[in-house]
Design an enzyme around this catalytic site. Structure first.
Site, PDB file in Angstrom:
ATOM      1  CG  ASP A   8     -65.221  52.442  44.866  1.00 30.12           C
ATOM      2  OD1 ASP A   8     -64.963  53.659  44.716  1.00 30.12           O
ATOM      3  OD2 ASP A   8     -66.248  51.795  45.597  1.00 30.12           O
ATOM      4  CD  GLU A  67     -65.330  57.151  42.690  1.00 34.40           C
ATOM      5  OE1 GLU A  67     -65.951  56.493  42.109  1.00 34.40           O
ATOM      6  OE2 GLU A  67     -65.347  57.411  43.843  1.00 34.40           O
ATOM      7  CG  ASP A 139     -67.595  48.814  48.086  1.00 30.55           C
ATOM      8  OD1 ASP A 139     -67.674  49.759  48.246  1.00 30.55           O
ATOM      9  OD2 ASP A 139     -68.266  47.936  48.985  1.00 30.55           O
TER      10      ASP A 139
END
Length: 178
Positions: A8, A67, A139
């Protein structure tokens, strides 16, 4: 068996999550985040690269998922996120890892069941799916969710490969280094 590293990306914190996929079982390996400090963009990007490279060296993943960039209201933030993503992808590509990208809504859909899920819902579902005794940091939970989404997508693609269906998964992209 696959070891999947989910990332992430962020310009202040880059979350990571490592899972092991054994058939239809998904097992927790590790998670955390890389704290990004520094005065210049180059310093920050170097820290993302070094941190992701260190995680790769430590856990030896066989697959890498990250992502996709999305356009937020603040274009400057989206640009910084894209740069952090880029150096994380280079760290994986330099190690010969196949890189897959997933839209944030698809990740949330795969883990929570709703593409509009909030961070707390993602944390709770990641903890439940991986049988964790506590909620992972936000996170890290997002990175684990990306890895879980990749594991589930891989299983679905493997199942589809055996069928006569000609459908394509257009909500993700995969890059394989040459």
């Amino acid at each position: 068996m696959s070891i999947i590293l989910g990332i992430d990306p962020g310009s202040r914190k880059t979350g990571y999550g490592v899972i092991r996929q054994e058939g239809h079982r998904t097992l927790y390996v590790a998670s955390g985040f890389i704290s990004i400090t520094g005065d210049t963009l180059a310093d920050k990007l170097q820290q993302v690269y070094a941190g992701v490279s260190e995680v790769i060296a430590q856990y030896q993943p066989t697959e890498f998922a990250i992502e996709q960039v999305f356009m937020a209201k603040n274009a400057d933030s989206a640009l910084k996120l894209g740069q952090a993503r880029g150096v994380a992808i280079v760290a994986a590509a330099n190690q010969g890892l196949p890189v897959s990208e997933y839209a944030a809504r698809l990740v949330k859909q795969a883990v929570v069941g709703s593409g509009a899920a909030d961070k707390r819902q993602v944390q709770q579902m990641v903890a439940a799916l991986l049988k964790l005794s506590a909620l992972p940091q936000a996170d890290a939970a997002d990175a684990l969710a990306i890895a879980i989404c990749h594991a589930n997508t891989s299983l679905g693609l493997v199942a589809k490969a055996g069928s006569k269906s000609k459908t394509k998964a257009s909500s993700w992209r995969q890059f394989r280094p040459e």
